[in-house]
Design a protein around this motif. Structure first.
Motif, short mmCIF file in Angstrom:
data_model
loop_
_atom_site.label_atom_id
_atom_site.label_comp_id
_atom_site.label_asym_id
_atom_site.label_seq_id
_atom_site.Cartn_x
_atom_site.Cartn_y
_atom_site.Cartn_z
N SER A 145 0.84 -1.21 0.00
CA SER A 145 0.00 0.00 0.00
C SER A 145 0.86 1.25 0.00
O SER A 145 0.60 2.22 -0.73
N LEU A 146 1.90 1.26 0.82
CA LEU A 146 2.80 2.41 0.86
C LEU A 146 3.56 2.56 -0.45
O LEU A 146 3.76 3.68 -0.95
N SER A 147 3.97 1.42 -1.02
CA SER A 147 4.68 1.48 -2.29
C SER A 147 3.81 2.07 -3.39
O SER A 147 4.25 2.91 -4.18
N VAL A 148 2.54 1.63 -3.41
CA VAL A 148 1.62 2.17 -4.41
C VAL A 148 1.38 3.65 -4.18
O VAL A 148 1.35 4.45 -5.14
N ALA A 149 1.23 4.05 -2.91
CA ALA A 149 1.00 5.47 -2.62
C ALA A 149 2.17 6.32 -3.06
O ALA A 149 1.99 7.43 -3.59
N GLN A 150 3.40 5.84 -2.89
CA GLN A 150 4.57 6.61 -3.28
C GLN A 150 4.76 6.63 -4.80
O GLN A 150 5.37 7.55 -5.34
N ARG A 151 4.25 5.62 -5.49
CA ARG A 151 4.46 5.50 -6.94
C ARG A 151 3.25 5.96 -7.74
O ARG A 151 3.14 5.65 -8.93
N GLN A 152 2.35 6.66 -7.11
CA GLN A 152 1.16 7.12 -7.84
C GLN A 152 1.50 7.93 -9.08
O GLN A 152 0.93 7.68 -10.15
N PRO A 153 2.42 8.90 -9.01
CA PRO A 153 2.73 9.67 -10.24
C PRO A 153 3.27 8.77 -11.35
O PRO A 153 2.88 8.93 -12.51
N GLN A 154 4.16 7.85 -11.02
CA GLN A 154 4.71 6.97 -12.04
C GLN A 154 3.63 6.08 -12.64
O GLN A 154 3.56 5.87 -13.86
N LEU A 155 2.77 5.52 -11.77
CA LEU A 155 1.69 4.66 -12.27
C LEU A 155 0.70 5.45 -13.11
O LEU A 155 0.19 4.95 -14.13
#
Length: 862
Positions: free
Chosen positions: A275-285
């Protein structure tokens, strides 16, 4: 998008966040390893026990036993004349003692055989190297298995065996030692049946007759066409492996569930990390979405990362689990607490069978599925992510907040399930209770945001000067906006802490109840019993002249006796333990209510049942036969002996057994049976005589063969019992510590990651005029708030889980009730450790993330 593209995108993500992913990988590895290691040890121990039992019992088609106890040799002669039989093998069993290489006595099982008949049925009981057939038939020759030879220090030419003969007397006999036999298990001696009858004082008696039918004969047809001599019953050979498996099923299931605790805890750590990884990578995703990656492909990318973690963690866990099982076999013991050593010995090895390889595959799949399940919600949130808004810095709250009723609803459902009785097919496996604990854990996690907001309300009671400060205002606003994120970061530690609290309370309650039980069951100062054993492992009768000599010696103020034996119930097929002793009813560890008046040491029978004996049954027998105080039952001294009516006077706690047992007054037993023998003595020493002085003086009262008796002070027995208790729960403590360690690593990792991810926020606060000390104070308040809520929530949830363990799981699994007691010093130490771990991790990460370079992070948004 092809699978190759997903792989190329997921591996860099895993490498970029290697630190956090390594913790997630470690949690899966440890969870799979512990579960697989416990399964390996249990299954290997059961398999070894089954092989040992099969080697001792042979492979007959039918086993004949007497309805009145032992068989006579005349019965054997009558059976041997029946048609359709290829082998008729008489068997006599008992216990004897020998002196080992260390100069101490040890017990070994004795089997007397007609080797010409029993050899084809049990080849492992026959020596592989034999010089002449006459030595097989020599009643003065004994054949030993490897366990017995090891206790003797190697090959011996002569051996003296000493055995009880049922009358309080004992007999010693010298034997020549023949070639070794291959039977596995505990120490064993095989000899001709005539020599066994002489050693055991059972001339003319047999325990059973093993039959093998002629080729083409059917068991049921043979029994229908042939009348057995009177007093004999026929049955297939018992499956000892299945019997032990059923007897230890509850222990193994509970240990298996506990071993999965680390994997269950680790799943929340994987969820928090992803969840934290996804939150930090939102711009890239989001950028990948703009460049053409579909929502389904973005979700598949996250699931691919979870699959990679699951595959790597499961593979490493299976290898580590095999290594742990190999070490645990030597360090913790093969049986992990249940008594397989009687047949299994030690050092049985961990050769992987087809079934165990299949189990390894199952545990590997479980690890992968748990990793995928932990990534499901982050993947779903990525799939529904509005890419355009995220690129503009909006729409960052991907995962919707759960409804407010979800947490209380799950808690209520768990409470209801806790009262559901076990399934009839598995009466000792509380599946509903396990489901209740699972729902309670999920409900507790779902309630974290509400608890956090409730705690924020308490800040309003602070003095106005403090509650109105800018730092507290920032804390309040962030906690309101990020309550879901806090729930994710606390999930792993909340599960680990609550389970640790529950196990700590359960073990502490059990220990306190056991201590109280020992005080009630061992009221005397000193205890004496025979060191010799009978066939079923029961203690032999004491020499008839020892108790009078003790009373005349003046060493004892009071002496009472006990007769331990077996009894049969019409309602139960197998023998159960019987203890006939002198006791006061109000001093027994009784489970209320009682039935009938308390009229002194001998309880009066119920009105209208003047010949019925008042008996006290343990909880296992109560649950097994559904007996309640006041109900009647029928006792027999032998399976087909005379009936004696009795009624249940009360139920007592019995922590010494996981099988049925009953207790009655010694005087009642003696009037019923006419048996005046004693197997144990309870001794209250005269005033001024210390236990250390009493032991040698009590032993001196038996000048002939003093080693036939065992003496123990009450302090020694209690210390030994508590030592056994601690060894039994050693595995529990280790599994609990691993799960808690994973939870602590989880909160440290998530707190550190969140702090490091907020560098831009800290830079902005520094630009707005806050000093580094102000930012550190802000983070300290946030960490203290979050860790405090987690600790208190874990305590409350753990106490609820402990109630399920103490009042539901243990009574249903082991038929042991206990009183709950709270070990507050240990609980407070545990809570303090969790609180300090969360606070320290946050502050360490904050010190690194709030340096002077943090102001440069704001430029990334320009």
């Amino acid at each position: 998008m092809s699978w190759a593209w997903l792989t190329q995108l997921s591996w860099p993500a895993l490498r970029h966040q290697a630190g956090r992913q390594l913790l997630a990988l470690l949690s899966i590895t440890l969870g799979v390893a512990l579960a697989f290691a416990v399964h390996l040890l249990n299954s290997s121990a059961l398999n070894e026990f089954s092989k040992a039992a099969a080697s001792l019992n042979g492979a007959p088609d039918l086993v004949l036993r007497g309805t009145q106890g032992p068989l006579s040799e005349s019965s054997y002669a009558a059976v041997a004349k029946l048609p359709g039989l290829s082998l008729v093998a008489p068997v006599l069993e008992g216990q004897a003692q020998a002196v080992g290489a260390d100069g101490k006595r040890f017990n070994l099982r004795v089997i007397g055989l007609d080797v010409l008949q029993s050899g084809p049925l049990g080849p492992e009981l026959m020596p592989s190297e034999l010089k002449s057939i006459s030595s097989l038939l020599d009643p003065a020759t004994v054949f030993l298995n490897p366990a017995a030879i090891a206790r003797l220090g190697g090959k011996a030419e002569r051996l003296s065996l000493r055995a009880a003969q049922g009358t309080g007397a004992a007999h010693s006999q010298d034997f020549a030692v023949g070639p070794a036999i291959a039977a596995t298990g505990s120490a064993l001696a095989v000899l001709d049946i005539s020599g066994a009858q002489l050693l055991l004082g059972r001339l003319g008696e047999l325990d059973r007759i093993d039959l093998r039918l002629e080729a083409g004969q059917n068991v049921s047809t043979w029994l229908a066409n042939n009348a057995l001599p009177q007093g004999l019953t026929a049955a297939p050979p018992p499956d000892e492996g299945a019997r032990l498996s059923a007897m230890t099923r509850a222990y193994r299931v509970n240990l298996g569930v506990l071993s999965l605790m680390a994997l269950f805890t680790g799943s929340f750590l994987v969820f928090a990390v992803m969840s934290l990884s996804v939150a930090q990578r939102q711009p890239q995703l989001a950028l990948l979405g703009v460049l053409g990656m579909t929502a389904k492909e973005r979700a598949a990318l996250i699931m691919a990362e979870g699959l990679a973690l699951g595959l790597l963690g499961s593979a490493a866990g299976l290898l580590l689990g095999y290594a742990l099982a190999s070490v645990g076999q030597q360090v913790l013991g093969a049986g992990l607490g249940f008594a397989v050593g009687k047949a299994g010995g030690k050092g049985f090895g961990l050769a992987l069978s087809a079934a165990q390889i299949g189990a390894a595959a199952i545990f590997g799949v479980i690890g992968v599925l748990i990793s995928l399940a932990a990534c499901a919600l982050p993947a779903w949130s990525v799939r529904r992510m509005p890419v355009a808004l995220v690129l503009r810095g909006l729409g960052n709250e991907l995962e919707p907040a759960p409804p407010s009723w979800l947490g209380p609803g799950l808690l209520l459902a768990g409470l209801v399930l806790a009262f559901v009785p076990p399934l009839p097919a598995w009466p000792d496996v509380p599946l509903a209770a396990y489901a209740a604990m699972f729902l309670l854990l999920l409900g507790g996690i779902a309630c974290v945001p509400a608890l956090l907001r409730l705690t924020l309300g308490l800040l309003s009671v602070l003095p106005k000067a403090m509650s109105g400060s800018a730092l507290l205002a920032l804390v309040r606003e962030r906690a309101r906006d990020q309550a879901g994120e806090a729930s994710r970061s606390l999930a792993g530690v909340l599960v680990a802490l609550s389970l640790s609290v529950a196990m700590l309370v359960m073990v502490g309650s059990f220990r306190d109840s056991l201590t109280q039980w020992l005080d009630q069951m061992l009221p005397a100062d000193f205890y004496v019993r025979s060191s010799l054993r009978m066939q079923a492992g029961q203690g032999a009768a004491l020499p008839p002249d020892y108790a009078p000599a003790l009373c005349a010696s003046g060493l004892a103020k009071t002496v009472t006796g006990q007769r331990s034996s077996s009894v049969w119930l019409d309602e139960h097929a197998e023998a159960i333990d019987l203890m006939a002793r002198e006791f006061k009813v109000d001093q027994l560890p009784l489970v209320r209510p009682l039935v009938g008046p308390l009229a002194g040491p001998i309880v009066e029978p119920l009105a209208g049942a003047s010949t019925a004996l008042p008996v006290y049954i343990n909880e296992h027998l109560r649950d097994q036969l559904q007996l309640r105080p006041g109900q009647s039952l029928t006792l027999r001294l032998t399976p087909g002996g005379a009936r004696q009516e009795a009624y249940v006077r009360g139920v007592w706690r019995d922590y010494a057994r996981q099988s049925g047992a009953l207790m009655l007054q010694l005087s009642d037993y003696q009037r019923w049976s006419g048996d005046m023998q004693l197997t144990e003595l309870y001794i209250w020493l005269k005033p001024g005589l210390a236990s250390a002085e009493a032991g040698p003086q009590l032993k001196a009262l038996q000048p002939n063969n003093p080693d036939d008796l065992e003496f123990a002070a009450v302090g020694e027995l209690k210390a030994m019992s508590l030592s056994i208790f601690e060894r039994s729960f050693a595995v529990t403590h280790w599994l609990q510590a691993v799960a808690l360690g994973i939870g602590l690593f989880g909160i440290a990792a998530s707190q550190s990651a969140q702090v490091l991810a907020r560098r831009r926020e800290f830079g902005l606060l520094r630009h707005l005029g806050l000093t580094r000390a102000d930012v550190l104070r802000l983070l300290a308040i946030e960490a203290a708030l979050l860790s405090g809520v987690g600790a208190l929530a874990g305590l409350g949830l753990g106490l609820a889980l402990s109630g399920v363990l103490v009042w539901v799981v243990n009574p249903q699994s082991f038929h042991w009730s206990m009183d709950m007691s709270l070990p507050w010093p240990r609980l407070l130490a545990l809570l303090g450790a969790v609180f300090l771990a969360g606070l320290s991790a946050s502050m360490l990460a904050a010190w690194r993330a709030t340096g002077d370079a943090v102001v440069q992070a704001v430029k990334e948004d320009w």
